[in-house]
Design a protein around this motif. Structure first.
Motif, PDB file in Angstrom:
ATOM      1  N   VAL A  74       0.834  -1.202   0.000  1.00  0.00           N
ATOM      2  CA  VAL A  74       0.000   0.000   0.000  1.00  0.00           C
ATOM      3  C   VAL A  74       0.872   1.257   0.000  1.00  0.00           C
ATOM      4  N   LYS A  75       1.987   1.215   0.718  1.00  0.00           N
ATOM      5  CA  LYS A  75       2.936   2.344   0.675  1.00  0.00           C
ATOM      6  C   LYS A  75       3.459   2.553  -0.738  1.00  0.00           C
ATOM      7  N   SER A  76       3.741   1.450  -1.425  1.00  0.00           N
ATOM      8  CA  SER A  76       4.304   1.545  -2.778  1.00  0.00           C
ATOM      9  C   SER A  76       3.326   2.166  -3.770  1.00  0.00           C
ATOM     10  N   LEU A  77       2.035   2.156  -3.429  1.00  0.00           N
ATOM     11  CA  LEU A  77       1.021   2.757  -4.291  1.00  0.00           C
ATOM     12  C   LEU A  77       0.888   4.258  -4.065  1.00  0.00           C
ATOM     13  N   GLY A  78       1.583   4.769  -3.053  1.00  0.00           N
ATOM     14  CA  GLY A  78       1.578   6.207  -2.821  1.00  0.00           C
ATOM     15  C   GLY A  78       0.964   6.665  -1.524  1.00  0.00           C
ATOM     16  N   ALA A  79       0.480   5.749  -0.690  1.00  0.00           N
ATOM     17  CA  ALA A  79      -0.127   6.159   0.581  1.00  0.00           C
ATOM     18  C   ALA A  79       0.878   6.918   1.429  1.00  0.00           C
ATOM     19  N   ASP A  80       0.447   8.025   2.009  1.00  0.00           N
ATOM     20  CA  ASP A  80       1.334   8.840   2.846  1.00  0.00           C
ATOM     21  C   ASP A  80       1.611   8.169   4.187  1.00  0.00           C
ATOM     22  N   GLN A  81       0.629   7.444   4.682  1.00  0.00           N
ATOM     23  CA  GLN A  81       0.837   6.637   5.882  1.00  0.00           C
ATOM     24  C   GLN A  81      -0.078   5.431   5.821  1.00  0.00           C
ATOM     25  N   VAL A  82       0.279   4.395   6.562  1.00  0.00           N
ATOM     26  CA  VAL A  82      -0.528   3.178   6.585  1.00  0.00           C
ATOM     27  C   VAL A  82      -0.772   2.777   8.036  1.00  0.00           C
ATOM     28  N   ILE A  83      -1.934   2.161   8.262  1.00  0.00           N
ATOM     29  CA  ILE A  83      -2.304   1.692   9.598  1.00  0.00           C
ATOM     30  C   ILE A  83      -2.639   0.207   9.505  1.00  0.00           C
ATOM     31  N   ASP A  84      -2.060  -0.565  10.375  1.00  0.00           N
ATOM     32  CA  ASP A  84      -2.301  -2.007  10.436  1.00  0.00           C
ATOM     33  C   ASP A  84      -3.534  -2.238  11.313  1.00  0.00           C
ATOM     34  N   TYR A  85      -4.648  -2.631  10.685  1.00  0.00           N
ATOM     35  CA  TYR A  85      -5.885  -2.782  11.458  1.00  0.00           C
ATOM     36  C   TYR A  85      -5.828  -3.943  12.440  1.00  0.00           C
ATOM     37  N   THR A  86      -4.875  -4.867  12.266  1.00  0.00           N
ATOM     38  CA  THR A  86      -4.759  -5.975  13.215  1.00  0.00           C
ATOM     39  C   THR A  86      -4.114  -5.530  14.522  1.00  0.00           C
ATOM     40  N   ARG A  87      -3.508  -4.344  14.502  1.00  0.00           N
ATOM     41  CA  ARG A  87      -2.823  -3.846  15.693  1.00  0.00           C
ATOM     42  C   ARG A  87      -3.412  -2.556  16.244  1.00  0.00           C
ATOM     43  N   GLU A  88      -4.168  -1.845  15.421  1.00  0.00           N
ATOM     44  CA  GLU A  88      -4.652  -0.541  15.855  1.00  0.00           C
ATOM     45  C   GLU A  88      -5.979  -0.206  15.189  1.00  0.00           C
ATOM     46  N   ASP A  89      -6.886   0.379  15.958  1.00  0.00           N
ATOM     47  CA  ASP A  89      -8.158   0.881  15.440  1.00  0.00           C
ATOM     48  C   ASP A  89      -7.962   2.353  15.071  1.00  0.00           C
ATOM     49  N   PHE A  90      -8.016   2.652  13.767  1.00  0.00           N
ATOM     50  CA  PHE A  90      -7.747   4.021  13.319  1.00  0.00           C
ATOM     51  C   PHE A  90      -8.682   5.034  13.968  1.00  0.00           C
ATOM     52  N   SER A  91      -9.922   4.606  14.285  1.00  0.00           N
ATOM     53  CA  SER A  91     -10.918   5.547  14.799  1.00  0.00           C
ATOM     54  C   SER A  91     -10.626   5.991  16.230  1.00  0.00           C
ATOM     55  N   ARG A  92      -9.660   5.336  16.883  1.00  0.00           N
ATOM     56  CA  ARG A  92      -9.290   5.741  18.241  1.00  0.00           C
ATOM     57  C   ARG A  92      -8.166   6.776  18.250  1.00  0.00           C
ATOM     58  N   ARG A  93      -7.668   7.073  17.070  1.00  0.00           N
ATOM     59  CA  ARG A  93      -6.675   8.144  16.971  1.00  0.00           C
ATOM     60  C   ARG A  93      -7.378   9.501  17.078  1.00  0.00           C
ATOM     61  N   SER A  94      -6.578  10.534  17.248  1.00  0.00           N
ATOM     62  CA  SER A  94      -7.158  11.883  17.326  1.00  0.00           C
ATOM     63  C   SER A  94      -7.340  12.517  15.952  1.00  0.00           C
ATOM     64  N   GLU A  95      -6.815  11.874  14.915  1.00  0.00           N
ATOM     65  CA  GLU A  95      -6.901  12.440  13.563  1.00  0.00           C
ATOM     66  C   GLU A  95      -8.326  12.389  13.022  1.00  0.00           C
ATOM     67  N   THR A  96      -8.667  13.393  12.247  1.00  0.00           N
ATOM     68  CA  THR A  96      -9.965  13.410  11.561  1.00  0.00           C
ATOM     69  C   THR A  96      -9.730  13.552  10.062  1.00  0.00           C
ATOM     70  N   TYR A  97     -10.741  13.161   9.294  1.00  0.00           N
ATOM     71  CA  TYR A  97     -10.576  13.060   7.842  1.00  0.00           C
ATOM     72  C   TYR A  97     -11.736  13.728   7.103  1.00  0.00           C
ATOM     73  N   ASP A  98     -11.411  14.229   5.916  1.00  0.00           N
ATOM     74  CA  ASP A  98     -12.456  14.762   5.038  1.00  0.00           C
ATOM     75  C   ASP A  98     -13.281  13.626   4.441  1.00  0.00           C
ATOM     76  N   ILE A  99     -12.602  12.520   4.133  1.00  0.00           N
ATOM     77  CA  ILE A  99     -13.265  11.346   3.548  1.00  0.00           C
ATOM     78  C   ILE A  99     -12.728  10.090   4.212  1.00  0.00           C
TER      79      ILE A  99
END
Length: 320
Positions: free
Chosen positions: A188-213
């Motif tokens: 996924v990084k090789s496709l251009g993603a600025d950052q990646v999150i491993d869902y098996t280790r972390e729930d992205f929704s528990r971060r403080s970051e918010t998203y437009d989409i």
């Protein structure tokens, strides 16, 4: 001709490779000798009639169209009267229409349908994989008003729709976060993603970051957590949004906040096919191919895709 057919809904084993009638192109139609066809999540859902509402348009008791397969690539073998857009020998790619006909050696399609000259820098297998994931990603990202400088999270970034969504969001100037499993982080990084999150280790929704989409390409993101992780006027896009509960929850969010939940089915458009061709030829997008099976192994291909762990796309090779 050889074709993978099914006469009843059920597990992958309902698919059988048999002899079928070779089509003849009518006026304004072309006969395509298919060299490769994509095996997608839409295919196995139609085969299985999952969800049940599939039966209301595919056939209540048994399938109306007995040959599955949407994305394809091949060569024009014959043309009907009045065909001006293609000639015999032209390499083409596109779509057979929703869930019908590409698992076969030949198909007749209207010349003005979802068909275009194959990208010159892609193989037939790669070209067959472009439209399904690419047009779905385009459709939903546009629904979310994708634009330069936005923060976009792609959930299921390693699948067919997800791999194209990452690349297309970057093309539109977004800052992209991809969510996938451990094994797919580097891809996924090789496709251009600025950052990646491993869902098996972390729930992205528990971060403080918010998203437009937040674009869920697999229907597995946490609903409430995803809505919380949106900016005040953000969009939560879901390709799998068919259960009554999900629809009602989405309507409630839409009515009670400035946030928007959007699901449904991506509409197939010729202009999207042409845009994807252009972007592929410019090197801005590329299909990720996980496995290629011969048509005779269509059952194994469906088994693998239905498990939901493929990297990008699975394709069946049909003709030499």
């Amino acid at each position: 001709m050889k074709a993978a057919v099914y006469s009843e809904y059920g597990p992958p084993e309902v698919l059988e490779v048999k002899e079928a009638g070779k089509p003849t192109p009518k006026d304004s139609e072309v006969l395509v000798k298919i060299k490769a066809a994509a095996v997608t999540s839409a295919d196995w859902r139609l085969r299985k009639a999952d969800p049940f509402m599939v039966r209301f348009f595919a056939g209540l008791l048994k399938p109306k169209n007995t040959i599955l397969g949407t994305g394809l690539a091949g060569e024009i073998e014959a043309t009907g009267d009045g065909v001006k857009l293609f000639k015999c020998g032209d390499p083409v790619f596109g779509s057979a229409g929703f869930g019908s006909g590409a698992y076969a050696e030949y198909i007749s399609l209207p010349q003005d349908g979802l068909l275009a000259e194959k990208p010159g820098n892609l193989t037939f297998e790669e070209s067959a994989a472009v439209f399904f994931g690419g047009h779905a990603a385009l459709h939903f990202l546009r629904k979310g008003g994708i634009g330069n400088g936005q923060k976009v999270l792609i959930y299921g970034a390693s699948g067919s729709v997800g791999t194209f969504a990452v690349q297309l969001a970057k093309h539109f100037g977004a800052k992209v976060t991809g969510v996938c499993s451990t094994a797919n982080l580097e891809m996924v990084k090789s496709l251009g993603a600025d950052q990646v999150i491993d869902y098996t280790r972390e729930d992205f929704s528990r971060r403080s970051e918010t998203y437009d989409i937040i674009f869920d390409t697999v229907g597995k993101s946490p609903f409430s957590g995803s809505v919380r992780a949106l900016k005040p006027k953000g969009y939560y896009l879901r390709t799998v949004h068919t259960s009554p509960g999900a629809v009602l929850r989405g309507l409630w969010v839409n009515l009670t906040s400035g946030k928007r939940v959007i699901g449904g089915v991506a509409q197939e458009k010729k202009e999207d096919l042409l845009l994807l061709k252009k972007l592929a030829e410019e090197g801005r997008i590329r299909p990720v191919i996980d496995r290629v099976y011969p048509l005779e192994q269509i059952v194994q291909a469906h088994e693998y895709v239905e498990k939901g762990h493929k990297k990008g796309n699975v394709v069946v090779s049909i003709a030499d």
